[in-house]
Write an enzyme that holds these catalytic residues in place. Structure first.
Site, short mmCIF file in Angstrom:
data_model
loop_
_atom_site.label_atom_id
_atom_site.label_comp_id
_atom_site.label_asym_id
_atom_site.label_seq_id
_atom_site.Cartn_x
_atom_site.Cartn_y
_atom_site.Cartn_z
CE LYS A 141 -2.08 1.36 3.83
NZ LYS A 141 -1.55 2.74 4.13
CG ASP A 159 -6.89 4.18 2.19
OD1 ASP A 159 -7.75 3.83 1.36
OD2 ASP A 159 -6.94 5.28 2.77
#
Length: 219
Positions: A141, A159
């Site tokens: 991420k 996220d």
């Protein structure tokens, strides 16, 4: 607590239309970082992503402001001191900065532009950031976040906000963060297909979903 409206395709299209100009301006800012940013700027953006992992974008921004003058030579102790009261994990994140800086100096002289340009495959570029054990704090991420923020395209920042949206839309079974490479690529591919279906640019889709949950378009 303010009730959040369920995510629907019509609402996504509406949000995209309403925020199109703001989203494009933000993406252009990211592209400009790559066009004209120095290696120090590219390093600063990496540090920002060290700070946002497990925390908020706003905390990341405040933390970078607190240590900007120490990015090239601050010790772990001085960085920690600057982050106390600013970041949730001052000592740990200061350690990320120092350890990663030491490795990048040894590996490429902190010439991040040259290093990132050396990858012809965008997946290999991200894999290097994640798999290099001496670069601290960048999972898939945050590595995607970093690359997007310095102007690269085609990476999803999966996220909690984006994952919750995907879950509500029935695109994934649960909003659980994908922690393996295979799972991240799978969810990322699902989001790309969804963006194609709605005829929304993939990089814009990420910001649309994030803004629908946060009310903002940050970095």
């Amino acid at each position: 607590m303010k009730k959040v409206a369920p995510i629907t395709i019509p609402l996504i299209k509406q949000a995209h239309r309403q925020r199109a100009e703001e989203i494009e301006e933000r993406l252009e800012e990211f592209r400009e970082v790559w066009r004209s940013g120095t290696d120090l700027r590219l390093w600063e953006e990496m540090v920002y992503c060290f700070f946002t992992g497990g925390c908020s974008a706003k905390m990341g921004l405040k933390s970078v402001e607190a240590v900007r003058t120490q990015l090239l030579d601050g010790s772990r102790e001085s960085l920690t001191e600057a982050l106390v009261g600013v970041h949730r994990y001052p000592r740990a994140r200061a350690g990320y900065v120092v350890a990663s800086r030491e490795f990048l100096r040894e590996h490429c002289g902190l010439r991040l532009r040259k290093k990132l340009e050396s990858f012809s495959n965008p997946l290999e570029r991200r894999d290097w950031l994640v798999k290099e054990k001496r670069i601290k704090g960048l999972g898939y991420k945050e590595a995607s976040h970093y690359l997007r923020n310095i102007g690269f395209r085609g990476y999803a920042i999966l996220d909690k906000h984006v994952l919750r949206c995907m879950h509500e839309l029935g695109l994934i079974e649960a909003p659980k963060p994908p922690i393996t490479r295979m799972r991240y690529l799978s969810v990322e591919s699902t989001l790309k297909d969804f963006a194609d279906q709605l005829k929304i640019d993939f990089d814009e889709m990420d910001l649309v979903l994030w803004s629908m949950r946060t009310g903002e378009i940050l970095k």
